[in-house]
Design a protein around this motif. Structure first.
Motif, PDB file in Angstrom:
ATOM      1  N   TYR A   1       0.786  -1.225   0.000  1.00 54.78           N
ATOM      2  CA  TYR A   1       0.000   0.000   0.000  1.00 54.78           C
ATOM      3  C   TYR A   1       0.826   1.287   0.000  1.00 54.78           C
ATOM      4  O   TYR A   1       0.446   2.261  -0.664  1.00 54.78           O
ATOM      5  CB  TYR A   1      -0.962  -0.009   1.191  1.00 54.78           C
ATOM      6  CG  TYR A   1      -1.981  -1.106   1.128  1.00 54.78           C
ATOM      7  CD1 TYR A   1      -2.213  -1.959   2.203  1.00 54.78           C
ATOM      8  CD2 TYR A   1      -2.712  -1.326  -0.034  1.00 54.78           C
ATOM      9  CE1 TYR A   1      -3.140  -2.978   2.137  1.00 54.78           C
ATOM     10  CE2 TYR A   1      -3.634  -2.353  -0.111  1.00 54.78           C
ATOM     11  CZ  TYR A   1      -3.854  -3.175   0.979  1.00 54.78           C
ATOM     12  OH  TYR A   1      -4.770  -4.180   0.908  1.00 54.78           O
ATOM     13  N   PRO A   2       1.955   1.371   0.717  1.00 57.62           N
ATOM     14  CA  PRO A   2       2.720   2.629   0.674  1.00 57.62           C
ATOM     15  C   PRO A   2       3.177   2.984  -0.736  1.00 57.62           C
ATOM     16  O   PRO A   2       3.080   4.140  -1.156  1.00 57.62           O
ATOM     17  CB  PRO A   2       3.900   2.353   1.612  1.00 57.62           C
ATOM     18  CG  PRO A   2       3.405   1.300   2.534  1.00 57.62           C
ATOM     19  CD  PRO A   2       2.510   0.431   1.710  1.00 57.62           C
ATOM     20  N   GLU A   3       3.678   1.987  -1.518  1.00 57.50           N
ATOM     21  CA  GLU A   3       4.116   2.261  -2.883  1.00 57.50           C
ATOM     22  C   GLU A   3       2.921   2.600  -3.771  1.00 57.50           C
ATOM     23  O   GLU A   3       3.024   3.447  -4.669  1.00 57.50           O
ATOM     24  CB  GLU A   3       4.865   1.048  -3.436  1.00 57.50           C
ATOM     25  CG  GLU A   3       6.254   0.848  -2.860  1.00 57.50           C
ATOM     26  CD  GLU A   3       7.161   2.031  -3.110  1.00 57.50           C
ATOM     27  OE1 GLU A   3       7.847   2.457  -2.169  1.00 57.50           O
ATOM     28  OE2 GLU A   3       7.162   2.560  -4.244  1.00 57.50           O
ATOM     29  N   ALA A   4       1.779   1.937  -3.541  1.00 56.71           N
ATOM     30  CA  ALA A   4       0.567   2.251  -4.306  1.00 56.71           C
ATOM     31  C   ALA A   4       0.171   3.704  -4.084  1.00 56.71           C
ATOM     32  O   ALA A   4      -0.090   4.453  -5.044  1.00 56.71           O
ATOM     33  CB  ALA A   4      -0.575   1.321  -3.904  1.00 56.71           C
ATOM     34  N   LEU A   5       0.156   4.141  -2.835  1.00 53.20           N
ATOM     35  CA  LEU A   5      -0.248   5.520  -2.521  1.00 53.20           C
ATOM     36  C   LEU A   5       0.751   6.518  -3.086  1.00 53.20           C
ATOM     37  O   LEU A   5       0.373   7.576  -3.592  1.00 53.20           O
ATOM     38  CB  LEU A   5      -0.360   5.674  -1.000  1.00 53.20           C
ATOM     39  CG  LEU A   5      -1.088   6.929  -0.515  1.00 53.20           C
ATOM     40  CD1 LEU A   5      -2.508   6.934  -1.020  1.00 53.20           C
ATOM     41  CD2 LEU A   5      -1.086   6.978   1.000  1.00 53.20           C
ATOM     42  N   LYS A   6       2.036   6.193  -3.032  1.00 52.40           N
ATOM     43  CA  LYS A   6       3.066   7.084  -3.572  1.00 52.40           C
ATOM     44  C   LYS A   6       2.831   7.343  -5.057  1.00 52.40           C
ATOM     45  O   LYS A   6       2.897   8.490  -5.526  1.00 52.40           O
ATOM     46  CB  LYS A   6       4.444   6.461  -3.343  1.00 52.40           C
ATOM     47  CG  LYS A   6       5.589   7.255  -3.943  1.00 52.40           C
ATOM     48  CD  LYS A   6       6.915   6.524  -3.720  1.00 52.40           C
ATOM     49  CE  LYS A   6       8.061   7.249  -4.400  1.00 52.40           C
ATOM     50  NZ  LYS A   6       9.333   6.502  -4.237  1.00 52.40           N
ATOM     51  N   ASN A   7       2.568   6.296  -5.829  1.00 51.04           N
ATOM     52  CA  ASN A   7       2.341   6.452  -7.270  1.00 51.04           C
ATOM     53  C   ASN A   7       1.058   7.217  -7.566  1.00 51.04           C
ATOM     54  O   ASN A   7       1.021   8.043  -8.493  1.00 51.04           O
ATOM     55  CB  ASN A   7       2.310   5.072  -7.945  1.00 51.04           C
ATOM     56  CG  ASN A   7       3.699   4.507  -8.174  1.00 51.04           C
ATOM     57  OD1 ASN A   7       4.315   4.768  -9.202  1.00 51.04           O
ATOM     58  ND2 ASN A   7       4.205   3.744  -7.212  1.00 51.04           N
ATOM     59  N   HIS A   8      -0.007   6.988  -6.789  1.00 48.20           N
ATOM     60  CA  HIS A   8      -1.256   7.727  -7.008  1.00 48.20           C
ATOM     61  C   HIS A   8      -1.082   9.219  -6.701  1.00 48.20           C
ATOM     62  O   HIS A   8      -1.646  10.073  -7.387  1.00 48.20           O
ATOM     63  CB  HIS A   8      -2.378   7.128  -6.149  1.00 48.20           C
ATOM     64  CG  HIS A   8      -2.851   5.799  -6.631  1.00 48.20           C
ATOM     65  ND1 HIS A   8      -3.026   5.493  -7.963  1.00 48.20           N
ATOM     66  CD2 HIS A   8      -3.184   4.656  -5.943  1.00 48.20           C
ATOM     67  CE1 HIS A   8      -3.446   4.253  -8.085  1.00 48.20           C
ATOM     68  NE2 HIS A   8      -3.545   3.717  -6.868  1.00 48.20           N
ATOM     69  N   PHE A   9      -0.306   9.558  -5.674  1.00 46.57           N
ATOM     70  CA  PHE A   9      -0.056  10.967  -5.379  1.00 46.57           C
ATOM     71  C   PHE A   9       0.759  11.638  -6.490  1.00 46.57           C
ATOM     72  O   PHE A   9       0.518  12.800  -6.845  1.00 46.57           O
ATOM     73  CB  PHE A   9       0.669  11.109  -4.036  1.00 46.57           C
ATOM     74  CG  PHE A   9      -0.239  11.171  -2.850  1.00 46.57           C
ATOM     75  CD1 PHE A   9      -0.032  10.333  -1.758  1.00 46.57           C
ATOM     76  CD2 PHE A   9      -1.303  12.049  -2.808  1.00 46.57           C
ATOM     77  CE1 PHE A   9      -0.877  10.386  -0.658  1.00 46.57           C
ATOM     78  CE2 PHE A   9      -2.143  12.106  -1.718  1.00 46.57           C
ATOM     79  CZ  PHE A   9      -1.933  11.271  -0.637  1.00 46.57           C
ATOM     80  N   GLU A  10       1.740  10.920  -7.034  1.00 44.90           N
ATOM     81  CA  GLU A  10       2.522  11.485  -8.133  1.00 44.90           C
ATOM     82  C   GLU A  10       1.634  11.731  -9.352  1.00 44.90           C
ATOM     83  O   GLU A  10       1.763  12.756 -10.032  1.00 44.90           O
ATOM     84  CB  GLU A  10       3.676  10.545  -8.478  1.00 44.90           C
ATOM     85  CG  GLU A  10       4.766  10.505  -7.416  1.00 44.90           C
ATOM     86  CD  GLU A  10       5.879   9.533  -7.745  1.00 44.90           C
ATOM     87  OE1 GLU A  10       6.775   9.365  -6.907  1.00 44.90           O
ATOM     88  OE2 GLU A  10       5.843   8.946  -8.843  1.00 44.90           O
ATOM     89  N   ALA A  11       0.733  10.772  -9.622  1.00 46.71           N
ATOM     90  CA  ALA A  11      -0.203  10.949 -10.735  1.00 46.71           C
ATOM     91  C   ALA A  11      -1.115  12.148 -10.489  1.00 46.71           C
ATOM     92  O   ALA A  11      -1.384  12.946 -11.403  1.00 46.71           O
ATOM     93  CB  ALA A  11      -1.030   9.675 -10.923  1.00 46.71           C
ATOM     94  N   LEU A  12      -1.606  12.316  -9.260  1.00 50.88           N
ATOM     95  CA  LEU A  12      -2.479  13.452  -8.922  1.00 50.88           C
ATOM     96  C   LEU A  12      -1.756  14.778  -9.132  1.00 50.88           C
ATOM     97  O   LEU A  12      -2.326  15.735  -9.674  1.00 50.88           O
ATOM     98  CB  LEU A  12      -2.942  13.328  -7.465  1.00 50.88           C
ATOM     99  CG  LEU A  12      -3.743  14.515  -6.908  1.00 50.88           C
ATOM    100  CD1 LEU A  12      -5.018  14.728  -7.711  1.00 50.88           C
ATOM    101  CD2 LEU A  12      -4.070  14.294  -5.434  1.00 50.88           C
TER     102      LEU A  12
END
Length: 699
Positions: A117-128
Motif C-alpha cells: 500500500y505505501p508504494e501504491a499511494l506514492k504512485n497515485h499521489f505522483e499521478a495526482l
C-alpha cells in the motif's frame, strides 16, 4: 474476532477502463497481450508506442502478471520523459504528462493488488500532482478515487471519505454518469465501515441504478456485493445471500476471478451465520484456493479468517489454530505499523510539496528551538538513562550466573552416573549446587521484587486517590511481578489529572519504559506548566524520545494512554488519548418502570502512540461538560484482549462495554469487584496475556 469484509471499490484508469480483474490462467500471455506486442514491434518511438505500452501494462495487471506490468509501465514513463525533453508545443507536453500519470496510476493499482500500500499511494499521489499541473479534471477525479481506495483498505475512513467527496464534486460538475456511479459506490463503502448502513444502502443503490442503465456488468457485480455486505451486517442473511449470489453469477459470466474468490468468502460467512457449517466450509476453501492461485493476499487473509471462525464454532481448535496463524501472517503482511507509517508519510509528502517554501523556514526555526531545549535538559536525561541501563545490566549479570550454575549442576549429575562408588559424595555436591542455584534464583526474584517497589513508587497511593477522587476505583492486575501498565494522578490547583497508560511490553522491560513515561508526564505538567491534555501528550512524546535518543540506537518503545483532566472550578472535563479511548456513562432518562436508562458514550483516541512515529500529529483535546452522576472509564487493552471463556476466545471491547452498562448502577467499589470476578471467571486456567488496568471515576 470480528470479520472485516473485502470491499470492492472501483479503481479508475485514464484510458477509460474502471475496476480490476484477474484471470484464472497462470500464463500472463493472452491473445490481447499478443496482439499488443505485435503493434509494439511495428511502432516508432512516439506517442503511439506509449499508448500501447500503457495498454499492455493494463492487460498484464488483469492477468496478475505483476512483474511484467511494472516493467511495461516503467518503459512507458522512460519513453514519455525522453519525448518531453524534445517537445515544444504545449498540447503535446500535456498529452505526454497525462500518459506518465496513466503509467503511475497503473503501477499504483498493481502495488495495491500486491498488498504494497505505501508504494501504491506514492504512485497515485505522483499521478495526482501531474493531473493537477495539466488541469485535467477527469484525471484528478480518478486520482482522488484511487487514493481513497488505499485509505479505505487501511481503515482510515476520514481520509477515504475526504478523497471520495472531492472526486464526487468534480464528477458532478463534469456530468459524468459513469464516474458518479463509482463515487456513489465508494462513498457508500465509507458509510458501511462507519456503521451507517442506511446511508450506505442509499449510495450503493444510486450507484447500481446507473451501472445497470449503462450495462456495466463488472461495476454492477461489485455493487451487488457491497449491498450484500450491508444486509449481512444488519443480520438480514436472506437478502445478503441473494445479492452475493447475483454478484457471483455476473463475476462468473465475465471471468472476474478475484471477485469470484471474494464472493466465495462472503457466501461462506452467510452460511456460517446460518450455522450451515459444511456449506460454509466448502465456500471458504474455494475462496482460499482461488486466492492462492491468484496470489491475492487480501482475499487469502479473509478466507483464513473465515476458516478460523468456522472451526472455532465447531470446536475444532486444532484446525482453528493452524488457520489463525496463517490469517495473522497475511493480515500483518497487509496491515502492519510500518505500512501505516509509510502511508501517512506519503500523504504528508504530497501536502509538504505544495507548501514547501513556508514549511522549510518554519521547520528550521523549530529545529533550532528543539536543539536548544535538548541541550538544556541533557543532564537530567542522562540520570534516567543510567538508571535504565543499570537495571538491564543487573538482569543480564544474574541471568549469566544462573546459566553457569545450571551447567555446573548438569556436570555433577554426569559424575554421579559414572562413579557409583561416590554416590553420597556427589549427592552432597549436587545438593550444594542446587542450593546455590536456588539462592541465585531468589536473588533474581528479589531484584525484580525490588524493581516492583521502584515502580510502585510512581503509582498514586490509595490515600491520594481517595483524597482527590473519593468516588473511584482502580482495577490493576499486572501480568508479571512488574508491569508495563501504570496509572498516574497529578493535582495542580483546580486541575486533577488521571491517566491509564500501557507501556511497550510487560514484565521488567515494560516496567522500565513505564518509569520513563511516568517521569515525562510529571515533567510536562510540573516543569513545562502544561494544563491542556493534548499539549501534555505532545510534550510527553518529545521527552520520551529525548530519553531514548541518548542510547544511540533506534528505540521505538513508548506507550498508549488515556488522559483525563477534571477542572472543578470551571465544571469542565478535558481528555486526550493515544490509541486508548475514553468511555463514559451519563445520567439517562427514566423509563415508565422507574429504571434509569444507561448509555455508554465513547470518544476515540488519536491513532498514534507516545513514542517514535514518522511525521507525528498533535494530539486532540476533547472538552466535556461536567455533570454530577456521570461515570468515566479509562483503560488499557489488557482486559478486552484476554483469552478465555468456553471457546478460548478474546473477551473483546463489546463485552466489556456491555458489562460496564450492566454494573453502572452499583457503587464504584462494587463495580470493581464485578469487573475483577468477570475477568477471573473468563480467564479461568489460561495464562494472563497482558497487564490489565481499568479506572472508574464518578463525578
Amino acid at each position: 474476532m470480528q470479520k472485516i469484509m473485502f470491499l470492492l471499490s472501483v479503481c479508475f484508469m485514464f484510458l477509460g477502463i474502471n475496476s480490476f480483474a484477474q484471470t484464472e490462467t497462470s500464463s500472463w500471455q493472452t491473445p490481447e497481450i499478443d496482439s499488443i506486442l505485435v503493434l509494439l514491434k511495428n511502432d516508432k518511438a512516439d506517442k503511439t508506442h506509449i499508448f500501447h505500452l500503457n495498454d499492455l501494462t493494463w492487460e498484464c495487471y488483469a492477468t496478475a502478471a505483476y512483474d511484467q506490468a511494472h516493467f511495461y509501465a516503467d518503459s512507458s514513463i522512460r519513453l514519455a520523459n525522453t519525448l518531453l525533453k524534445k517537445a515544444t508545443e504545449q498540447k503535446v507536453v500535456n498529452t505526454l504528462k497525462k500518459e506518465i500519470a496513466t503509467s503511475l496510476t497503473n503501477k499504483g493499482l498493481v502495488y495495491e493488488a500486491q498488498g504494497i500500500y505505501p508504494e501504491a499511494l506514492k504512485n497515485h499521489f505522483e499521478a495526482l500532482k501531474i493531473m493537477e499541473g495539466v488541469r485535467y479534471e477527469k484525471g484528478i477525479s480518478a486520482c482522488y478515487n484511487n487514493i481513497g481506495n488505499i485509505y479505505l483498505d487501511q481503515s482510515n475512513l476520514s481520509e477515504a471519505l475526504k478523497n471520495y467527496t472531492k472526486a464526487f464534486q468534480i464528477d458532478k460538475v463534469l456530468g459524468s454518469k459513469s464516474n458518479l456511479s463509482n463515487s456513489y459506490n465508494n462513498i457508500g463503502l465509507v458509510y458501511y465501515e462507519q456503521g451507517k448502513y442506511e446511508e450506505a444502502l442509499k449510495n450503493f443503490k444510486a450507484s447500481l441504478e446507473i451501472k445497470l442503465k449503462k450495462g456495466n456488468k463488472k461495476g454492477a457485480s461489485y455493487t451487488f456485493n457491497n449491498i450484500g455486505l450491508v444486509y449481512a451486517q444488519q443480520k438480514n442473511y436472506s437478502e445478503a445471500l441473494k445479492n452475493y449470489e447475483i454478484s457471483l453469477k455476473i463475476e462468473e459470466e465475465i471471468g472476474d476471478q478475484a471477485s469470484i474468490a471474494n464472493s466465495y468468502n462472503n457466501i461462506g460467512d452467510i452460511y456460517l451465520n446460518q450455522k450451515k457449517y459444511e456449506t460454509a466450509e466448502k465456500y471458504f476453501v474455494k475462496g482460499r484456493d482461488l486466492a492462492k492461485e491468484l496470489n491475492y493476499i487480501e482475499i487469502l487473509r479473509d478466507a483464513y479468517e473465515g476458516l478460523v471462525n468456522l472451526y472455532s464454532v465447531k470446536g475444532n481448535y486444532k484446525d482453528a489454530f493452524a488457520n489463525h496463524k496463517l490469517y495473522i501472517l497475511y493480515r500483518d503482511t497487509l496491515d502492519n505499523e510500518k505500512t501505516r507509517e509509510r502511508i501517512i508519510q506519503n500523504q504528508l509528502t504530497y501536502d509538504f510539496e505544495k507548501k514547501e517554501a513556508v514549511a522549510n523556514a518554519e521547520h528550521e526555526k523549530e529545529l533550532e528551538k528543539q536543539n536548544a531545549v535538548a541541550e538544556e535538559k541533557s543532564a537530567k536525561q542522562k540520570l534516567i538513562l543510567m538508571f535504565v541501563v543499570f537495571g538491564l545490566l543487573i538482569i543480564i549479570i544474574f541471568s549469566a550466573f544462573v546459566f553457569r550454575s545450571l551447567r555446573v549442576t548438569r556436570k555433577q549429575k554426569d559424575i554421579i552416573e559414572s562413579q557409583k562408588n561416590l554416590v553420597e559424595e556427589q549427592k552432597d555436591e549436587v545438593e550444594l549446587q542446587k542450593h546455590l542455584v536456588e539462592e541465585k534464583q531468589k536473588e533474581i526474584i528479589d531484584s525484580i521484587t525490588y524493581a516492583k517497589r521502584l515502580q510502585k513508587a510512581i503509582l498514586p497511593s490509595t490515600d491520594t486517590l481517595k483524597k482527590y477522587l473519593p468516588d473511584s476505583f482502580v482495577l490493576y492486575e499486572p501480568k508479571d511481578i512488574v508491569a508495563g501498565d501504570f496509572y498516574w494522578i497529578h493535582v495542580n490547583g483546580d486541575y486533577v489529572f488521571i491517566a491509564a497508560a500501557d507501556s511497550t511490553g510487560h514484565g521488567v522491560p515494560g516496567a522500565m519504559v513505564s518509569i520513563v513515561c511516568s517521569n515525562a508526564l510529571n515533567r510536562a505538567v510540573d516543569e513545562f506548566k502544561l494544563l491542556e491534555t493534548g499539549k501534555i501528550l505532545d510534550k510527553t512524546r518529545d521527552l520520551v524520545l529525548e530519553t531514548f535518543l541518548k542510547s544511540g540506537e533506534e528505540i521505538k518503545d513508548g506507550m498508549d494512554i488515556s488522559l483525563l483532566c477534571i477542572n472543578r472550578a470551571k465544571q469542565q472535563i478535558t481528555w486526550s488519548g493515544a490509541n486508548n479511548q475514553l468511555w463514559f456513562i451519563q445520567n439517562g432518562s427514566v423509563s415508565s418502570s422507574g429504571v434509569e436508562n444507561k448509555v455508554l458514550n465513547e470518544i476515540k483516541a488519536n491513532k498514534q502512540a507516545i513514542g517514535k512515529t514518522d511525521n507525528p500529529l498533535p494530539f486532540t483535546t476533547h472538552t466535556i461538560a461536567l455533570n454530577r452522576g456521570d461515570i468515566y472509564y479509562l483503560m488499557t487493552d489488557g482486559y478486552p484482549d484476554q483469552f478465555g471463556g468456553p471457546n478460548g476466545k478474546k473477551f473483546k471491547y463489546k463485552a466489556l462495554s456491555d458489562k460496564l452498562i450492566t454494573v453502572a448502577h452499583l457503587d464504584l467499589q462494587e463495580q470493581k469487584q464485578e469487573l475483577l470476578h468477570t475477568f477471573q471467571d473468563w480467564k479461568g486456567e489460561l495464562e494472563q496475556v497482558d497487564d490489565v488496568t481499568v479506572i472508574g471515576i464518578k463525578i
